[in-house]
Design a protein around this motif. Structure first.
Motif, PDB file in Angstrom:
ATOM      1  N   GLN A 180      82.090  -1.441  59.540  1.00 35.33           N
ATOM      2  CA  GLN A 180      81.508  -0.116  59.782  1.00 35.33           C
ATOM      3  C   GLN A 180      81.303   0.613  58.451  1.00 35.33           C
ATOM      4  N   PHE A 181      82.307   0.549  57.601  1.00 33.75           N
ATOM      5  CA  PHE A 181      82.226   1.232  56.310  1.00 33.75           C
ATOM      6  C   PHE A 181      81.089   0.654  55.449  1.00 33.75           C
ATOM      7  N   PHE A 182      81.049  -0.676  55.330  1.00 34.09           N
ATOM      8  CA  PHE A 182      80.058  -1.287  54.435  1.00 34.09           C
ATOM      9  C   PHE A 182      78.635  -1.212  54.998  1.00 34.09           C
ATOM     10  N   TYR A 183      78.477  -1.335  56.319  1.00 36.54           N
ATOM     11  CA  TYR A 183      77.135  -1.200  56.895  1.00 36.54           C
ATOM     12  C   TYR A 183      76.607   0.225  56.681  1.00 36.54           C
ATOM     13  N   GLY A 184      77.482   1.204  56.876  1.00 44.91           N
ATOM     14  CA  GLY A 184      77.077   2.599  56.659  1.00 44.91           C
ATOM     15  C   GLY A 184      76.636   2.826  55.221  1.00 44.91           C
ATOM     16  N   LEU A 185      77.444   2.290  54.326  1.00 47.69           N
ATOM     17  CA  LEU A 185      77.167   2.451  52.895  1.00 47.69           C
ATOM     18  C   LEU A 185      75.877   1.711  52.500  1.00 47.69           C
ATOM     19  N   ALA A 186      75.682   0.536  53.090  1.00 43.57           N
ATOM     20  CA  ALA A 186      74.487  -0.263  52.768  1.00 43.57           C
ATOM     21  C   ALA A 186      73.214   0.477  53.182  1.00 43.57           C
ATOM     22  N   VAL A 187      73.271   1.155  54.341  1.00 47.32           N
ATOM     23  CA  VAL A 187      72.108   1.924  54.805  1.00 47.32           C
ATOM     24  C   VAL A 187      71.860   3.099  53.851  1.00 47.32           C
ATOM     25  N   GLU A 190      70.374   1.761  50.687  1.00 46.10           N
ATOM     26  CA  GLU A 190      68.984   1.358  50.919  1.00 46.10           C
ATOM     27  C   GLU A 190      68.091   2.601  50.829  1.00 46.10           C
ATOM     28  N   GLN A 191      68.549   3.674  51.483  1.00 50.10           N
ATOM     29  CA  GLN A 191      67.727   4.886  51.507  1.00 50.10           C
ATOM     30  C   GLN A 191      67.644   5.562  50.146  1.00 50.10           C
ATOM     31  N   GLU A 192      68.689   5.386  49.351  1.00 48.40           N
ATOM     32  CA  GLU A 192      68.672   5.973  48.003  1.00 48.40           C
ATOM     33  C   GLU A 192      67.991   5.053  46.990  1.00 48.40           C
ATOM     34  N   GLY A 193      67.590   3.875  47.439  1.00 51.36           N
ATOM     35  CA  GLY A 193      66.968   2.916  46.526  1.00 51.36           C
ATOM     36  C   GLY A 193      67.950   2.263  45.569  1.00 51.36           C
ATOM     37  N   LYS A 194      69.230   2.317  45.915  1.00 46.59           N
ATOM     38  CA  LYS A 194      70.261   1.784  45.021  1.00 46.59           C
ATOM     39  C   LYS A 194      70.461   0.276  45.209  1.00 46.59           C
ATOM     40  N   GLU A 195      70.444  -0.143  46.462  1.00 48.29           N
ATOM     41  CA  GLU A 195      70.538  -1.577  46.770  1.00 48.29           C
ATOM     42  C   GLU A 195      69.501  -1.871  47.854  1.00 48.29           C
ATOM     43  N   SER A 196      68.563  -2.754  47.539  1.00 45.54           N
ATOM     44  CA  SER A 196      67.474  -2.980  48.473  1.00 45.54           C
ATOM     45  C   SER A 196      67.772  -4.136  49.431  1.00 45.54           C
ATOM     46  N   LEU A 197      67.713  -3.829  50.727  1.00 45.02           N
ATOM     47  CA  LEU A 197      67.974  -4.865  51.730  1.00 45.02           C
ATOM     48  C   LEU A 197      66.922  -5.964  51.673  1.00 45.02           C
ATOM     49  N   ALA A 243      73.434   8.209  62.781  1.00 41.57           N
ATOM     50  CA  ALA A 243      73.377   6.847  63.327  1.00 41.57           C
ATOM     51  C   ALA A 243      72.317   6.753  64.432  1.00 41.57           C
ATOM     52  N   LYS A 244      72.240   7.802  65.238  1.00 43.09           N
ATOM     53  CA  LYS A 244      71.260   7.816  66.326  1.00 43.09           C
ATOM     54  C   LYS A 244      69.834   7.748  65.785  1.00 43.09           C
ATOM     55  N   ARG A 245      69.613   8.500  64.717  1.00 42.10           N
ATOM     56  CA  ARG A 245      68.268   8.491  64.118  1.00 42.10           C
ATOM     57  C   ARG A 245      67.908   7.091  63.608  1.00 42.10           C
ATOM     58  N   ALA A 246      68.903   6.418  62.991  1.00 39.38           N
ATOM     59  CA  ALA A 246      68.659   5.066  62.469  1.00 39.38           C
ATOM     60  C   ALA A 246      68.313   4.106  63.599  1.00 39.38           C
TER      61      ALA A 246
END
Ligand code: ZN
Length: 280
Positions: A180-187, A190-197, A243-246
């Protein structure tokens, strides 16, 4: 039936050389085909279940994707194993004993030179989570730690079914919370352009299918809903909204297609309704 006919794995012909400690070892690979894997249902967490076959018994393909050096316990997905950046090697090397002692507290009898059991499977992801901590952003370590945590939780569920009195259900929860922690952080990254999925060739989460970034958004919502912090109601509400928006983005974009299979869309809709009913 000879032993070679009923085996499910083979050992790599050539030795691999660990880029961290230089020791050489062989890698166990999964054989596929010949009815070794009989696909069963897809779970709400996008895990593919397999039916045991008479000839091969229970096979858990998730036990094999992480390469582990049996000497220093450096671990990474096979495609990353040799790509560990020079500057990271020292850190991963210096934490070798810490990794070993941490995982041996949970599984005292690990052996990565023999056929992997479910225990080595969980351990391989545990070690990968620890090693990826030091990988640079361009190698997208956060989602890799998320996928590793989720898969470790799944294999712990399998262990709990086999050995119901060993507290593997508790261990599974710990890995779900990590996921939960890492998926949240990954999203977020991604949105900040820091790590691209988009830089990750296989986002799984399982091996049978790649649900690409849609799968990541869906799972981040699901994990937040089930395992997110509920102690502060205001914060909970905020995070659930996010989370709902995602999740809504998935089915807001029209019909099922190759990249948005109906299984994912149906799951996303159902999850959205569950989230909405908690919010009201
Ligand atoms: Zn090594």
């Amino acid at each position: 039936m000879s032993e070679s006919e009923s085996r499910i794995t083979f050992w790599s012909k050539n030795d691999l050389k660990c880029p961290v400690c230089n020791s050489e070892f062989r890698r166990e690979e999964l054989l596929t085909g010949r009815g070794r894997l009989i696909a069963g249902e897809l779970t709400g967490e996008l895990r593919r279940l397999y039916e045991p076959s008479q000839k091969y018994g229970d096979v858990c393909p998730l036990v094999y994707p992480v390469t582990v050096c049996p000497s220093c316990y450096y671990a990474a997905f096979s495609q990353d194993f040799d790509r560990i950046p020079e500057g990271v090697i020292g850190k991963v090397s210096s934490e070798s004993e810490t990794r070993r002692s941490q995982i041996e507290k949970i599984f005292p009898q690990l052996d990565f030179t023999d056929n992997r059991r479910l225990q080595e499977g969980v351990a391989s992801y545990f070690l990968a989570i620890a090693c990826y901590e030091h990988f640079p952003s361009h190698m997208t370590p956060t989602i890799k730690r998320g996928i590793s945590s989720l898969r470790a939780a799944w294999i712990c569920n399998d262990l709990h079914r086999k050995f119901p009195n060993e507290n593997y259900d508790y261990l599974s929860k710990i890995f779900y919370h990590k996921a939960q922690f890492f998926y949240g952080l990954a999203v977020e990254f991604e949105q900040e352009g820091k790590e691209s999925l988009a830089d990750v060739p296989h986002l799984g989460p399982d091996l049978d299918k790649n649900y690409v970034h849609d799968g990541v958004f869906y799972l981040s919502g699901l994990l937040e809903f089930r395992y997110g912090d509920k102690t502060d109601p205001e914060m909970r509400k905020k995070r659930l909204e996010f989370a709902k928006r995602a999740v809504a983005r998935l089915f807001g974009m029209g019909k099922a297609s190759k990249s948005k299979p109906s299984a994912l869309l149906d799951n996303a809709r159902e999850l959205y309704e569950q989230m909405a009913s908690e919010a009201t």
